[in-house]
Design a protein around this motif. Structure first.
Motif, PDB file in Angstrom:
ATOM      1  N   UNK A 207       0.827  -1.205   0.000  1.00  0.00           N
ATOM      2  CA  UNK A 207       0.000   0.000   0.000  1.00  0.00           C
ATOM      3  C   UNK A 207       0.863   1.258   0.000  1.00  0.00           C
ATOM      4  N   UNK A 208       1.849   1.305   0.889  1.00  0.00           N
ATOM      5  CA  UNK A 208       2.696   2.495   0.970  1.00  0.00           C
ATOM      6  C   UNK A 208       3.651   2.600  -0.212  1.00  0.00           C
ATOM      7  N   UNK A 209       4.040   1.463  -0.785  1.00  0.00           N
ATOM      8  CA  UNK A 209       5.043   1.465  -1.854  1.00  0.00           C
ATOM      9  C   UNK A 209       4.435   1.392  -3.250  1.00  0.00           C
ATOM     10  N   UNK A 210       3.115   1.454  -3.353  1.00  0.00           N
ATOM     11  CA  UNK A 210       2.476   1.138  -4.637  1.00  0.00           C
ATOM     12  C   UNK A 210       2.953   2.042  -5.778  1.00  0.00           C
ATOM     13  N   UNK A 211       3.137   3.341  -5.532  1.00  0.00           N
ATOM     14  CA  UNK A 211       3.566   4.226  -6.615  1.00  0.00           C
ATOM     15  C   UNK A 211       5.014   3.942  -7.017  1.00  0.00           C
TER      16      UNK A 211
END
Length: 325
Positions: A207-211
């Protein structure tokens, strides 16, 4: 009808009418305050805004998302722990402010037991990641250097006592490695440090690393759950690399003050689970890098998860002599 029966009927309806009115009002009947203890733009904030929108649409009551950042999420958690226990002040958070911080910082101002679990709103795979320019193509290569290289590679975390810190130290224990810890101020700083190569690896959620993952700036080496992620089936698990005893993903949980009536907590639980079952919500959660819980999601089951993690993370904290003040 006799006068006696007439009096009883009048008395009954006189009592029943107000009770019926109270029942009809239901819950909620006024705005809800949803506290998020992390900065806007991260996974917690995104899930909170998605959930708050649907609660408002379903109930007709506004849900105000309030950001209270600081102390690794403890400031927001303490605020909710001390709020009126009526179900109208809630907390959406990851595990750290619930299972870790209050158990290693005696001065934080609240205990795990001061917050009542309502439901898990979202789960996201927790992964070992490296920058795409990293020489490490597999977890095995990274672990080999963690055991044999001097100095050992470094890992970044979201801060001392954060989930990414304690679980990385758990990997050190289970794998016999000696990775060096470099703490940062939150997940975004850690992610950028991995991209730049300032640290050799880190644990972060999809979620935090998706980009970063979508842009090809980070490469996952392993997921920490027992089974491979359906979204990233080519990424192996820690178990497949011979590391046992580490089995978790990152959950986002909804909490109320501990003294909130059980009926209110279960009403909220039912509402959240109904929302999570909506196909459109399931699609949005997948776009955020995770999914709603696939198993039973009652307050009682969530509490068992919390109790298990308190015990596990507490053991790691004691082993590394972690103290937060």
């Amino acid at each position: 009808m006799s006068k006696h029966l007439l009096k009883l009927a009048v008395l009954y309806w006189g009592l029943a009418a107000p009770l019926a009115a109270v029942h009809a009002e239901g819950f909620p009947n006024k705005p809800i305050r949803l506290v998020v203890p992390f900065a806007p733009g991260g996974g917690t904030d995104s899930v909170a805004r998605l959930l708050s929108k649907r609660i408002t649409e379903r109930t007709g009551q506004p849900v105000v998302v309030e950001t209270r950042v600081g102390a690794g999420g403890a400031i927001g958690a303490a605020l909710v722990a001390k709020a009126p226990a009526d179900g109208y002040t809630l907390l959406l958070t990851v595990t750290g402010p619930i299972t870790i911080i209050p158990n290693v910082n005696p001065n934080v101002g609240y205990k795990t037991s001061d917050l009542a679990p309502v439901a898990i709103a979202y789960r996201s795979p927790f992964m070992v990641m490296v920058g795409t320019d990293s020489p490490y193509q597999s977890l095995g290569q990274l672990l080999a250097d963690g055991r044999n290289k001097q100095p050992a590679p470094s890992y970044g975390s979201s801060g001392i006592g954060a989930l990414s810190h304690l679980v990385s130290e758990l990997i050190n224990q289970q794998a016999g490695t000696h990775f060096n810890h470099v703490p940062y101020k939150g997940s975004q700083d850690t992610l950028y440090a991995m991209v730049r190569g300032d640290v050799q690896w880190g644990l972060q959620s999809a979620a935090d690393a998706r980009s970063f993952l979508a842009a090809g700036k980070l490469r996952p080496l392993a997921v920490l759950s027992k089974e491979r992620s359906a979204r990233m089936p080519d990424v192996p698990t820690l178990e497949e690399s011979g590391i046992h005893g580490v089995d978790l993903d990152l959950w986002f949980g909804l909490f109320a003050p501990a003294a909130t009536p059980s009926a209110t907590v279960h009403s909220l639980n039912t509402l959240v689970n109904e929302i999570l079952a909506e196909p459109e919500i399931a699609k949005r959660l997948q776009e955020l890098g995770g999914q709603a819980p696939t198993d039973a999601n009652t307050p009682e089951i969530v509490k068992k998860t919390i109790d298990r993690e308190v015990q596990s993370f507490g053991a790691v904290a004691r082993a590394i002599k972690l103290k937060l003040e």
